[in-house]
Design a protein around this motif. Structure first.
Motif, PDB file in Angstrom:
ATOM      1  N   SER A 164     -50.852 -55.669  17.168  1.00 37.39           N
ATOM      2  CA  SER A 164     -50.376 -54.700  18.154  1.00 37.39           C
ATOM      3  C   SER A 164     -49.618 -55.370  19.284  1.00 37.39           C
ATOM      4  N   THR A 219     -43.737 -49.930  24.651  1.00 34.52           N
ATOM      5  CA  THR A 219     -43.472 -48.940  23.604  1.00 34.52           C
ATOM      6  C   THR A 219     -43.927 -49.453  22.242  1.00 34.52           C
ATOM      7  N   CYS A 267     -46.956 -47.711  19.871  1.00 36.37           N
ATOM      8  CA  CYS A 267     -46.697 -47.310  18.481  1.00 36.37           C
ATOM      9  C   CYS A 267     -47.633 -48.045  17.520  1.00 36.37           C
ATOM     10  N   ILE A 308     -50.579 -46.475  14.966  1.00 35.36           N
ATOM     11  CA  ILE A 308     -50.593 -46.791  13.530  1.00 35.36           C
ATOM     12  C   ILE A 308     -51.948 -47.342  13.107  1.00 35.36           C
TER      13      ILE A 308
END
Length: 477
Positions: free
Chosen positions: A55, A79, A83, A87
């Motif tokens: 991450s 950002t 995301c 996930i």
């Protein structure tokens, strides 16, 4: 710019208070729960560690290394983190059943799902902490981290006390992510904007991708053993995990207080000569501190585990003593990595990390059926094998001879080794004779007195600096 002394001061406060909190919570939970409960979380620790590092992708280090990161850089990294967090949240929830079936532990289904949900919160404070670290605002970081740890540990202990067994342990991890996000927002009053800029991503990702892969491999190295043991015995997985957790206490403190702060300081230093002086000085200090801690903890391990956790955890003692060698090697490895990162040598760090895990996994495949002690030695062998290569790279960077590097490293070890020998002689006599608490006090006192007397007779720069700081603290001079 913040002074180096202030940076190390607040890094020390951060790590010491966090360690006291987590250490105390671990003792409380270990007395209320069984090794099997700890084994459940240890089985999935490898998946948590991989997701955590993927991450970030090492881009936080890219922000720290860059002289003047822009708003676009921070937004791009933020950002990407968000995301990635979404996930992995979906993956943890979706594959929870498969993981539970693999380990034959149905309880892992809900554990994986809860950790997945909270993973979203965990990645959202990466950039806030990175910005503060880049600005050397260690005081704010310390306040946030200590507050979050205290809040999470308190709630986890309450749940365990109320009879929720392993959920008390899992909750400590879940609540920590949530509290850190909330407190970082309060402390910084800043949340990066969502925005993705190709050039910023290319620059940050290009630097961070190698570090990310190295971090993931490191986490696999640290957590693969408990996962392997979990396939055969949740209890042994929990015992190994407890030994590893206790080994991490002193050496994660050293890494956070010294290596993380040192990387930020040396990255902000433009003078090549000053960087060289800081680097060689820190090498001697790191060796002295890590080896001294390892020798003392080797003696304290037996009575210490019995006193803190009770007889049901005695099986962790020999594993802990073996893993202390791993802790010493890892602390020195991370120091060399900090220097290499400041020179942009992320790719070499990656390849050395790959070599380490290949050695460890090869040995693990050969000896995993021989039990916990053999498994612990495979972890030590991996880091020991690559440490010489890290040292050789360091010598090339700093343009010093290998023999001079060894002299700097070993110069401060004479006193702790002699103090260990003196204390070990007494420990053999009183170990089985006196209670655990008295044993710990006597062992610690003997080692401390022997070391202080020897350092007074043969003072080192590190000892003189520490003594001066202590005297100044109490006398005001």
């Amino acid at each position: 710019m913040k002074s180096q002394a202030n940076v190390y001061k607040w890094s020390t406060i951060d790590r010491v208070f966090n360690t006291v909190i987590t250490f105390g919570a671990n003792i409380a939970l270990a007395r209320m729960l069984d090794p099997d409960d700890f084994g459940l979380l240890a089985m999935v620790a490898i998946f948590i560690a991989i997701a955590y590092n993927l991450s970030s992708c090492g881009m936080s280090d890219g922000l720290i290394k860059k002289i003047k990161p822009t708003a676009a850089d921070y937004s791009t990294v933020f950002t990407f983190n968000v995301c990635a967090g979404l996930i992995f949240c979906a993956l943890f929830i979706g594959f929870a059943g498969l993981v539970a079936d693999c380990f034959h532990q149905p309880a892992l289904v809900n554990i994986m799902r809860c950790i997945g949900v909270c993973f979203v919160f965990q990645v959202m404070w990466f950039v806030q902490e990175t910005k503060l670290r880049k600005e050397l605002e260690m005081k704010k970081i310390a306040i946030v981290r200590v507050s979050a740890s205290a809040s999470a540990a308190g709630l986890g202990i309450i749940l365990a006390y109320k009879g929720y067994t392993y959920w008390g342990l899992v909750s400590c991890r879940i609540f920590l992510s949530v509290f850190q996000f909330i407190y970082y927002v309060i402390a910084t009053r800043w949340i990066p904007r969502l925005g993705f800029y190709r050039e910023s991503f290319r620059e940050m990702f290009g630097f961070g991708i190698n570090l990310m892969m190295a971090y993931i491999i490191n986490q696999v190295s640290r957590n693969i053993n408990t996962s392997v043991l979990g396939r055969f015995s949740p209890s042994e997985s929990g015992i190994f995990s407890q030994a590893q957790k206790m080994e991490e206490v002193p050496y994660s403190m050293i890494d956070t207080i010294i290596n993380s702060s040192f990387f930020a300081i040396i990255s902000n230093e433009s003078s090549r000569d000053k960087r060289h002086t800081l680097s060689t000085q820190m090498l001697g200090w790191m060796t002295t501190i890590t080896v001294t801690a390892g020798l003392l903890l080797t003696l304290l391990a037996g009575p210490g585990f019995n006193l803190l956790f009770g007889a049901k955890w005695d099986g962790a003692v020999p594993v802990f003593r073996i893993l202390l060698f791993f802790g010493i090697g890892s602390a020195l490895k991370y120091y060399f990595q900090a220097v290499m990162k400041s020179f942009g040598m992320a790719r070499r760090i990656l390849w050395l990390t790959v070599l380490e895990i290949v050695i460890q996994l090869s040995l693990l495949a050969l000896f995993y059926r021989n039990g916990m002690l053999w498994i612990a030695w495979t972890q030590v062998a991996g880091v020991a094998a690559v440490l010489t290569l890290y040292a050789a790279t360091y010598c090339r960077i700093e343009q010093i001879r290998f023999i001079d590097m060894l002299r700097i490293s070993l110069k401060g070890l004479i006193v702790p080794v002699i103090a260990f020998a003196i204390t070990a002689g007494g420990y053999i006599l009183w170990d089985e004779v006196i209670p655990a608490f008295a044993n710990c006090v006597l062992t610690l006192s003997c080692f401390t007195v022997a070391a202080l007397v020897l350092w007074e007779l043969f003072p080192t720069p590190l000892y003189l600096r520490c003594r001066k700081a202590v005297i100044s603290r109490f006398t005001g001079k």
